[in-house]
Design a protein around this motif. Sequence first.
Motif, PDB file in Angstrom:
ATOM      1  N   SER A 123       1.061  -1.351   0.008  1.00  0.00           N
ATOM      2  CA  SER A 123      -0.090   0.169  -0.026  1.00  0.00           C
ATOM      3  C   SER A 123       0.897   1.354  -0.052  1.00  0.00           C
ATOM      4  N   ASN A 124       1.942   1.106   0.586  1.00  0.00           N
ATOM      5  CA  ASN A 124       2.704   2.014   0.319  1.00  0.00           C
ATOM      6  C   ASN A 124       3.770   2.524  -0.863  1.00  0.00           C
ATOM      7  N   SER A 125       3.840   1.299  -1.610  1.00  0.00           N
ATOM      8  CA  SER A 125       4.592   1.125  -2.749  1.00  0.00           C
ATOM      9  C   SER A 125       3.968   1.594  -3.926  1.00  0.00           C
ATOM     10  N   LEU A 126       2.575   0.962  -4.075  1.00  0.00           N
ATOM     11  CA  LEU A 126       1.794   1.167  -5.044  1.00  0.00           C
ATOM     12  C   LEU A 126       1.009   2.363  -5.187  1.00  0.00           C
ATOM     13  N   SER A 127       0.602   3.005  -6.042  1.00  0.00           N
ATOM     14  CA  SER A 127      -0.254   4.054  -6.352  1.00  0.00           C
ATOM     15  C   SER A 127      -1.818   3.603  -6.384  1.00  0.00           C
ATOM     16  N   TYR A 128      -2.742   3.867  -5.794  1.00  0.00           N
ATOM     17  CA  TYR A 128      -3.986   3.393  -5.964  1.00  0.00           C
ATOM     18  C   TYR A 128      -5.233   4.280  -5.752  1.00  0.00           C
ATOM     19  N   TYR A 129      -6.253   4.106  -6.109  1.00  0.00           N
ATOM     20  CA  TYR A 129      -7.348   4.918  -5.750  1.00  0.00           C
ATOM     21  C   TYR A 129      -8.398   3.997  -4.843  1.00  0.00           C
ATOM     22  N   LYS A 130      -8.905   4.584  -3.736  1.00  0.00           N
ATOM     23  CA  LYS A 130      -9.818   3.808  -2.807  1.00  0.00           C
ATOM     24  C   LYS A 130     -11.119   4.138  -3.048  1.00  0.00           C
ATOM     25  N   LEU A 131     -11.752   3.170  -3.327  1.00  0.00           N
ATOM     26  CA  LEU A 131     -13.243   3.206  -3.553  1.00  0.00           C
ATOM     27  C   LEU A 131     -13.887   2.537  -2.454  1.00  0.00           C
ATOM     28  N   GLU A 132     -14.826   3.234  -1.481  1.00  0.00           N
ATOM     29  CA  GLU A 132     -15.491   2.816  -0.414  1.00  0.00           C
ATOM     30  C   GLU A 132     -16.917   2.556  -0.886  1.00  0.00           C
ATOM     31  N   MET A 133     -17.467   1.257  -0.951  1.00  0.00           N
ATOM     32  CA  MET A 133     -18.803   1.278  -1.307  1.00  0.00           C
ATOM     33  C   MET A 133     -19.681   0.649   0.040  1.00  0.00           C
ATOM     34  N   PRO A 134     -20.964   0.774   0.093  1.00  0.00           N
ATOM     35  CA  PRO A 134     -21.601   0.091   1.316  1.00  0.00           C
ATOM     36  C   PRO A 134     -21.204  -1.231   1.828  1.00  0.00           C
ATOM     37  N   PHE A 135     -20.858  -1.950   0.665  1.00  0.00           N
ATOM     38  CA  PHE A 135     -20.627  -3.279   1.019  1.00  0.00           C
ATOM     39  C   PHE A 135     -18.990  -3.754   0.918  1.00  0.00           C
ATOM     40  N   GLY A 136     -18.283  -3.169   0.548  1.00  0.00           N
ATOM     41  CA  GLY A 136     -16.904  -3.170   0.540  1.00  0.00           C
ATOM     42  C   GLY A 136     -15.943  -2.143   0.124  1.00  0.00           C
ATOM     43  N   ILE A 137     -14.623  -2.572   0.254  1.00  0.00           N
ATOM     44  CA  ILE A 137     -13.642  -1.333  -0.157  1.00  0.00           C
ATOM     45  C   ILE A 137     -12.974  -1.915  -1.347  1.00  0.00           C
ATOM     46  N   PHE A 138     -12.566  -1.181  -2.522  1.00  0.00           N
ATOM     47  CA  PHE A 138     -11.951  -1.620  -3.394  1.00  0.00           C
ATOM     48  C   PHE A 138     -11.007  -0.564  -3.842  1.00  0.00           C
ATOM     49  N   TYR A 139      -9.649  -1.239  -4.172  1.00  0.00           N
ATOM     50  CA  TYR A 139      -8.427  -0.323  -4.386  1.00  0.00           C
ATOM     51  C   TYR A 139      -8.187  -0.670  -5.804  1.00  0.00           C
ATOM     52  N   PHE A 140      -8.264   0.427  -6.614  1.00  0.00           N
ATOM     53  CA  PHE A 140      -7.882   0.480  -8.078  1.00  0.00           C
ATOM     54  C   PHE A 140      -6.433   0.738  -8.230  1.00  0.00           C
ATOM     55  N   CYS A 141      -5.500  -0.332  -8.593  1.00  0.00           N
ATOM     56  CA  CYS A 141      -4.196  -0.027  -8.946  1.00  0.00           C
ATOM     57  C   CYS A 141      -3.991   0.334 -10.208  1.00  0.00           C
ATOM     58  N   GLU A 142      -2.827   0.286 -10.707  1.00  0.00           N
ATOM     59  CA  GLU A 142      -2.666   0.816 -12.339  1.00  0.00           C
ATOM     60  C   GLU A 142      -3.147  -0.522 -13.303  1.00  0.00           C
ATOM     61  N   LYS A 143      -2.740  -2.009 -12.845  1.00  0.00           N
ATOM     62  CA  LYS A 143      -3.198  -2.876 -13.589  1.00  0.00           C
ATOM     63  C   LYS A 143      -3.962  -4.122 -12.905  1.00  0.00           C
ATOM     64  N   PHE A 144      -4.338  -3.704 -11.854  1.00  0.00           N
ATOM     65  CA  PHE A 144      -5.239  -4.614 -11.118  1.00  0.00           C
ATOM     66  C   PHE A 144      -6.093  -3.922  -9.970  1.00  0.00           C
ATOM     67  N   ILE A 145      -7.236  -4.805  -9.549  1.00  0.00           N
ATOM     68  CA  ILE A 145      -8.062  -4.267  -8.545  1.00  0.00           C
ATOM     69  C   ILE A 145      -8.001  -5.290  -7.386  1.00  0.00           C
ATOM     70  N   ILE A 146      -8.010  -4.664  -6.059  1.00  0.00           N
ATOM     71  CA  ILE A 146      -7.915  -5.638  -4.856  1.00  0.00           C
ATOM     72  C   ILE A 146      -9.426  -5.248  -4.112  1.00  0.00           C
ATOM     73  N   ALA A 147     -10.271  -6.493  -3.876  1.00  0.00           N
ATOM     74  CA  ALA A 147     -11.539  -6.152  -3.201  1.00  0.00           C
ATOM     75  C   ALA A 147     -11.454  -6.698  -2.085  1.00  0.00           C
ATOM     76  N   GLU A 148     -12.046  -6.086  -0.946  1.00  0.00           N
ATOM     77  CA  GLU A 148     -12.035  -6.488   0.537  1.00  0.00           C
ATOM     78  C   GLU A 148     -13.657  -6.238   0.953  1.00  0.00           C
ATOM     79  N   LEU A 149     -14.406  -7.265   0.765  1.00  0.00           N
ATOM     80  CA  LEU A 149     -15.852  -7.004   1.243  1.00  0.00           C
ATOM     81  C   LEU A 149     -15.971  -7.222   2.537  1.00  0.00           C
ATOM     82  N   HIS A 150     -17.048  -6.383   2.989  1.00  0.00           N
ATOM     83  CA  HIS A 150     -17.588  -6.435   4.399  1.00  0.00           C
ATOM     84  C   HIS A 150     -17.994  -7.785   4.959  1.00  0.00           C
ATOM     85  N   THR A 151     -17.995  -8.008   6.152  1.00  0.00           N
ATOM     86  CA  THR A 151     -18.413  -9.040   6.854  1.00  0.00           C
ATOM     87  C   THR A 151     -20.041  -9.103   6.661  1.00  0.00           C
ATOM     88  N   GLY A 152     -20.285 -10.243   6.501  1.00  0.00           N
ATOM     89  CA  GLY A 152     -21.959 -10.647   6.544  1.00  0.00           C
ATOM     90  C   GLY A 152     -22.593 -10.248   5.194  1.00  0.00           C
TER      91      GLY A 152
END
Length: 136
Positions: free
Chosen positions: A9-38
């Motif tokens: 997270s310190n070495s890659l530039s990314y855009y953080k998208l917060e949605m009601p059901f999870g957080i999405f990190y938009f990096c240059e070539k890939f996306i990381i999804a972390e969905l909320h519990t339940g």
Amino acid sequence: MKFENSTYSNSLSYYKLEMPFGIFYFCEKFIIAELHTGIHFDSCKLELVFKEIIEFYGKDAKLDYISNRVNSYSIDPHNWIKIEPYNIIKKSAIVFYNDMMYINTSLEKMFSKVKIQTCLSLDEAIEWVLKLEGIK
């Protein structure tokens, strides 16, 4: 480990998208999804995410997708079929943290036409994506 707690997270530039059901990190070539519990990640939520992806990257983007399953939630395995028309996701890595997540991942692989790599850590998933992309 959550993405924002990782060394990447310190070495890659990314855009953080917060949605009601999870957080999405938009990096240059890939996306990381972390969905909320339940939550149940169904096709309606999938469409909301892809609307944001297309707005951010454009409809012709070719990206990798990392599902960092740090929380417990359910997902509709048919989502893999529903993303095919977007033709954006090249391959995917799913980070699992327990046996049940691994079983669910095995089921999802049966519905996906894109390659899915199972990983034991977020670092492993990011390194797999970066290695295959040939970027550092």
